[in-house]
Design a protein around this motif. Structure first.
Motif, PDB file in Angstrom:
ATOM      1  N   LEU A  83       0.828  -1.295   0.014  1.00 24.28           N
ATOM      2  CA  LEU A  83      -0.039   0.138   0.141  1.00 24.28           C
ATOM      3  C   LEU A  83       0.794   1.130   0.104  1.00 24.28           C
ATOM      4  N   ALA A  84       2.023   1.107   0.412  1.00 23.02           N
ATOM      5  CA  ALA A  84       2.678   2.450   0.818  1.00 23.02           C
ATOM      6  C   ALA A  84       3.198   2.729  -0.790  1.00 23.02           C
ATOM      7  N   ARG A  86       1.293   2.957  -3.317  1.00 27.68           N
ATOM      8  CA  ARG A  86       0.076   3.364  -3.859  1.00 27.68           C
ATOM      9  C   ARG A  86       0.173   4.388  -4.875  1.00 27.68           C
ATOM     10  N   TYR A  88      -2.536   7.266  -6.688  1.00 28.00           N
ATOM     11  CA  TYR A  88      -3.981   7.790  -6.998  1.00 28.00           C
ATOM     12  C   TYR A  88      -3.838   9.129  -7.779  1.00 28.00           C
ATOM     13  N   TYR A 206     -15.375  -3.312   2.226  1.00 29.83           N
ATOM     14  CA  TYR A 206     -14.956  -1.839   2.270  1.00 29.83           C
ATOM     15  C   TYR A 206     -16.156  -1.158   1.945  1.00 29.83           C
ATOM     16  N   GLN A 207     -16.246   0.007   2.446  1.00 31.65           N
ATOM     17  CA  GLN A 207     -17.696   0.893   2.365  1.00 31.65           C
ATOM     18  C   GLN A 207     -17.373   1.844   1.439  1.00 31.65           C
ATOM     19  N   SER A 208     -16.154   2.366   1.060  1.00 34.97           N
ATOM     20  CA  SER A 208     -16.345   3.262  -0.173  1.00 34.97           C
ATOM     21  C   SER A 208     -16.066   2.635  -1.434  1.00 34.97           C
ATOM     22  N   HIS A 210     -13.949   3.923  -4.315  1.00 37.82           N
ATOM     23  CA  HIS A 210     -12.961   4.819  -4.588  1.00 37.82           C
ATOM     24  C   HIS A 210     -11.749   3.935  -5.290  1.00 37.82           C
ATOM     25  N   LEU A 212      -8.597   3.850  -5.462  1.00 37.56           N
ATOM     26  CA  LEU A 212      -7.602   3.224  -4.692  1.00 37.56           C
ATOM     27  C   LEU A 212      -8.055   2.238  -3.836  1.00 37.56           C
ATOM     28  N   ILE A 213      -9.255   2.388  -3.175  1.00 39.18           N
ATOM     29  CA  ILE A 213      -9.732   1.189  -2.447  1.00 39.18           C
ATOM     30  C   ILE A 213     -10.038   0.082  -3.346  1.00 39.18           C
TER      31      ILE A 213
ATOM     32  N   ASP B   2      -4.244  10.837   3.121  1.00 39.75           N
ATOM     33  CA  ASP B   2      -5.241  10.679   2.018  1.00 39.75           C
ATOM     34  C   ASP B   2      -6.505  10.209   2.288  1.00 39.75           C
ATOM     35  N   ILE B   3      -7.511  10.848   2.031  1.00 46.83           N
ATOM     36  CA  ILE B   3      -8.746  10.519   2.360  1.00 46.83           C
ATOM     37  C   ILE B   3      -9.030   9.097   1.936  1.00 46.83           C
ATOM     38  N   GLU B   4      -8.339   8.765   0.999  1.00 45.38           N
ATOM     39  CA  GLU B   4      -8.770   7.354   0.408  1.00 45.38           C
ATOM     40  C   GLU B   4      -8.429   6.303   1.381  1.00 45.38           C
ATOM     41  N   LEU B   5      -7.717   6.651   2.344  1.00 46.67           N
ATOM     42  CA  LEU B   5      -7.116   5.593   3.398  1.00 46.67           C
ATOM     43  C   LEU B   5      -7.896   5.676   4.634  1.00 46.67           C
ATOM     44  N   GLU B   7     -10.417   4.464   5.388  1.00 50.68           N
ATOM     45  CA  GLU B   7     -11.183   3.468   6.004  1.00 50.68           C
ATOM     46  C   GLU B   7     -10.382   2.447   6.699  1.00 50.68           C
ATOM     47  N   ILE B   8      -9.152   2.415   6.114  1.00 55.56           N
ATOM     48  CA  ILE B   8      -7.992   1.684   6.646  1.00 55.56           C
ATOM     49  C   ILE B   8      -7.674   2.128   8.228  1.00 55.56           C
ATOM     50  N   ALA B  30      -1.279   3.641   8.790  1.00 63.05           N
ATOM     51  CA  ALA B  30      -2.576   3.300   7.478  1.00 63.05           C
ATOM     52  C   ALA B  30      -1.658   3.656   6.217  1.00 63.05           C
ATOM     53  N   GLY B  31      -0.804   4.411   6.090  1.00 56.64           N
ATOM     54  CA  GLY B  31       0.040   4.467   4.701  1.00 56.64           C
ATOM     55  C   GLY B  31       0.808   3.751   4.381  1.00 56.64           C
TER      56      GLY B  31
END
Lengths: 241, 633
Positions: A83-84, A86, A88, A206-208, A210, A212-213, B2-5, B7-8, B30-31
């Protein structure tokens, strides 16, 4: 569960195609991508393949009328999703957005207003994809949209092998003998959407929605699919399309 | 971040030790996470593999094994593993296997070490060397400390948010429906960039201000504005807010300085709640002893019985105010003693003065000053040796019955084992009592002592204190000299054992069996009390309270260094879990008991309880070894 493939799919001749494009491409970034990606040989075990999960949000389903608004990338291997690393991007579509799609994609006018055109981030995107096996859920969005966007900006087409986690699910749940039997007795088909597919492997929701998610969710799904139905030494040519 | 993370990040923040990290640290974790999926039955960590990350279970279940293949632990969502090896830079010593399909978040070693360095609480949690239980108990006591507690801990619900165009009437109606005293007013215009945020649907907003009950009164009603006035018009231009990871102390200062009672709490720029002055006041402890004086003013037993709800209310308040188990236990014991004394006074008024001197004696938890809200009565009467049954027993039998019935009406039910002064056996002259105790100590038979251990917690409530003191002296001097008696007490202290811990909504037993509830008294606090009593008797302590007994034990060499403190922390933690769950029962209008459903146990409680159970189990093993049954008399 019964799982009999109905027919043997013809393996696309990706290595030849990629090698040819590497020689022909005028855009240096595209040439680099084709050259690097042609190193992914059909025999390469999935357990050794460098991969990147990709998801896009678009303003609609037709690449001729609609445009990309965001792209999420998550590099990974069968062992680890990183994830690091990533990436977007939000990009500004050439045509003004319709309000409806804004609500769907949860990206706002003002966010898009300040975003760059895809051309400005394209080199970074191509570099992040180069040499990696791209993994998507439902390739019939990502492949034509990316192709059309690159055509419009660089005058050349962009196609490369992808693992489509939705078609891996479809092989089991849509094309198997069991699936045909279910259809015959009038049962609704099993959903192969991302969320429902994940559920079958015990993956959390996952809720969102998005890019990336969803890319992360797709990478996790592929790991689960390989663990459940394949082997780390399964050659990638059996999985890509 | 980042807003996208988000949730994590939110997923991580649900569980200890991440729940207490600063926002900044949470973001960096989280990142940086990595992810992998493990099919049920596959190995996650093999013996002697190198460990480079902390393992966090996002979903699924994992079993951890001893080197010899025996089950060590079963973990589920939110649990971590791998930290022991990571801390010591060692290879895997406890292999891990996926019990179900499992998704793991890996937290890279460098992030982990950074957290250990910068966050003491995190380090306490993961470090084996420093018992995290100790940290948890200290944390409980610090929970009052406004300097330490983060504002977000006090925020219990999402804020009511309204658009500036909404009419004041609509807003008032929504505030009424949601039972809140304030609403945050949002605008779609771009305003102060410090207050711009996007909601989960991606819509971007600017927080304009806050409107409170008071504003509706002062700026709408008092000024004669129409109910259709847009709420945006009455919002004051100056917005005072606080970041979610600031301390309660800072929030309080912000309120004082700006003379506001409501403070919007922001995570970065996104509103996550509103802190009200009363949330902070609730944090201040103020003990009230009004109840005790009220007890002594009651004219009859009926009046006393009517105070039962007040006792429960006082109990809940103490727990909410962050009292520790010692404070709660002694306050409730004081209340219980007050009821008993008042009942005795009332009985004496009616029956006349006692024919011979007596001492009304408390046994068990009241004598130890460890009473809980769920307790029955255990008492006895020691009479002067001039007692003549034929002439005097009618009086004392009636006295005992008055007290016993009265206590029952006040919420202290009759003792099931009939250890009450109404039982002739436990209504005897001092010399007979001395005989009882000498017998128990000189000719101990475990089965005989099983029902008598309660007599070794004894204290006077009313009357001739000297009678009980003589018995306490006798016990203190004789017990430590009788290895056979100590062995029998030790054996009885081993009868009730703790479970292994929790797994999801079950109690995990050592044999892998799972139960739905656990009686925390029977499986935790009571065996601990028994264990502490056995050591206290061995060292000749005259103390009755478990913590005071531990102090006496600490002055001897009975326990290995440090063990006493560990027992103290484990006992305190288990007691507090019991107390808190009883308080929750009362708040939910349920009859409190000693049973805990694992689903009601918070994640950090679950971790600490597991430690406490383990400690009790080890302490029980040591007890058996320390006081062996002498082979020959």
């Amino acid at each position: 569960m019964l799982s009999l493939p109905m027919f043997k799919r013809p393996a696309p001749v990706w290595p030849d195609y990629l090698a040819r494009r590497a020689g022909e491409a005028r855009d240096p970034r595209l040439a680099e991508l084709f050259a690097a990606t042609s190193q992914l040989t059909p025999e390469m075990p999935i357990g050794e393949a460098p991969m990147v999960a990709m998801d896009m949000e678009t303003t609609g389903l037709d690449e001729r009328r609609h445009a990309i608004v965001s792209i999420g990338l998550v590099p990974f291997s069968l062992g680890r999703i990183r994830l690091a690393e990533r990436r977007y991007w939000v990009v500004r579509p050439p045509r003004p957005l319709v309000r409806q799609s804004v609500a769907f994609h949860r990206i706002t006018d003002s966010e898009i207003e300040h975003a760059p055109d895809l051309d400005e981030i394209l080199d970074a995107l191509l570099a992040a994809l180069a040499g990696r096996l791209v993994v998507v859920h439902y390739r019939h969005i990502e492949r034509p949209f990316l192709d059309a966007a690159v055509q419009a900006r660089r005058g050349e087409s962009l196609r490369f092998p992808m693992i489509d986690t939705m078609s891996l699910e479809a092989r089991i749940h849509r094309q198997s003998l069991w699936a045909r039997f279910r259809r015959w007795i009038g049962r609704p088909p099993v959903s192969i959407r991302l969320h429902n597919s994940r559920e079958r492997y015990g993956l959390p929701p996952y809720q969102s929605h998005h890019a990336l998610i969803d890319a992360l969710a797709t990478a996790e799904l592929l790991q689960a699919q390989i663990a459940a139905r394949h082997q780390p030494d399964t050659p990638i040519s059996q999985l890509w399309s | 971040m980042d807003i996208e993370l988000l949730e994590i990040r939110e997923q991580l923040a649900r569980f200890a030790p991440f729940d207490s990290l600063s926002d900044e640290h949470l973001d960096s974790v989280a990142g940086r996470i990595e992810v992998a999926y493990f099919k049920a039955g596959s190995d996650i960590l093999r013996l002697d593999d190198p460990v480079e990350d902390l393992y966090y279970i996002r979903s699924g279940a994992v079993e951890i094994y001893w080197r010899n293949g025996e089950l060590f632990n079963r973990l589920s969502e939110g649990d971590i593993f791998g930290h022991f090896s990571l801390l010591r830079n060692r290879k895997v010593r406890f292999p891990a296997k996926a019990l179900e399909d499992t998704l793991i978040y890996f937290i890279p070693g460098d992030v982990f070490h950074e957290l250990c360095e910068h966050d003491e609480h995190f380090a306490d949690f993961v470090e084996f060397g420093r018992p995290r239980l100790k940290a948890a108990v200290e944390e409980q006591h610090k929970s009052n400390d406004m300097m330490m507690t983060r504002v977000r801990k006090l925020v219990s619900r999402c804020p009511l948010m309204v658009e500036e165009s909404a009419s004041v009437q609509q807003v008032a109606r929504q505030m009424n429906e949601e039972n809140v005293s304030s609403a945050l007013v949002l605008s779609t215009d771009e305003g102060d960039p410090r207050y711009q945020f996007s909601d989960p649907n991606g819509q971007s907003w600017t927080l304009q201000g806050i409107v409170t009950d008071q504003d509706l009164r002062n700026r709408v009603l008092a000024e004669g504005r129409s109910v259709s006035t847009p709420v945006g018009e009455i919002v004051s231009s100056k917005l005072i807010s606080v970041q979610s990871d600031k301390s309660v102390h800072e929030a309080m200062l912000a309120m004082l300085r700006n003379n506001v009672h409501h403070l919007p709490v922001l995570y970065r720029r996104r509103p996550m709640g509103v802190l009200h002055l009363s949330d902070i006041i609730r944090y201040e402890t103020h003990s009230s002893l009004y109840l005790v004086s009220n007890i002594f003013h009651q004219p009859d037993a009926m009046g006393l019985a009517r105070l039962k709800p007040d006792v429960r209310e006082a109990f809940v308040r103490m727990v909410e105010e962050g009292a520790n188990s010692h404070m709660v236990g002694s306050a409730l014991s004081t209340i219980g003693r007050s009821f008993t004394r008042r009942l005795l006074e009332l009985a004496e008024e009616e029956l006349g003065p006692p024919p011979v001197p007596y001492c009304f004696m408390a046994l068990g938890s009241m004598a130890r000053n460890e009473q809980s809200i769920v307790t029955d009565q255990d008492n006895a009467l020691i009479l002067d040796d001039s007692f003549d049954p034929a002439r005097h027993d009618d009086y004392f039998a009636t006295l005992a019955k008055r007290v016993s019935d009265g206590l029952d009406a006040c919420g202290y039910p009759y003792c099931k084992g009939d250890v009450m002064a109404t039982n002739r056996q436990w209504r005897q002259p001092l010399s007979v009592w001395k005989g009882y105790f000498s017998d128990w100590i000189d000719q101990p038979r475990p089965e005989h002592l099983l029902h008598s251990s309660i007599f070794f917690d004894l204290d006077s409530v009313h009357g001739e204190e000297a009678f009980v003191e003589q018995l306490q002296d006798l016990v203190a001097s004789k017990a430590s000299q009788s290895p056979l008696f100590l062995a029998a007490m030790a054996r009885n202290a081993l009868g009730r054992t703790p479970p292994l811990g929790f797994f999801r909504t079950f109690v995990m037993e050592k044999d892998g069996k799972q139960n739905n509830t656990i009686n925390i008294k029977r499986r935790g606090t009571a065996p601990m009390v028994d264990l502490i009593r056995a050591h206290a008797l061995a060292c000749g302590s005259r103390a009755q309270n478990s913590f005071e007994r531990l102090d006496d034990i600490a002055n001897t060499q009975l326990l290995p260094a440090g063990t006493g403190d560990k027992i103290r922390y484990a006992f305190e933690f288990m007691s507090m879990v019991r107390i808190r769950h009883q308080a929750i029962d009362l708040q939910e209008d349920q009859e409190p008991d000693n049973n805990i459903a694992p689903s009601n146990v918070s994640d950090s409680e679950r971790h600490h309880l597991k430690d406490a159970f383990q400690l009790l189990s080890n302490a029980q093993k040591f007890l058996k070894f320390r006081y062996p049954m002498p082979s020959r008399r």
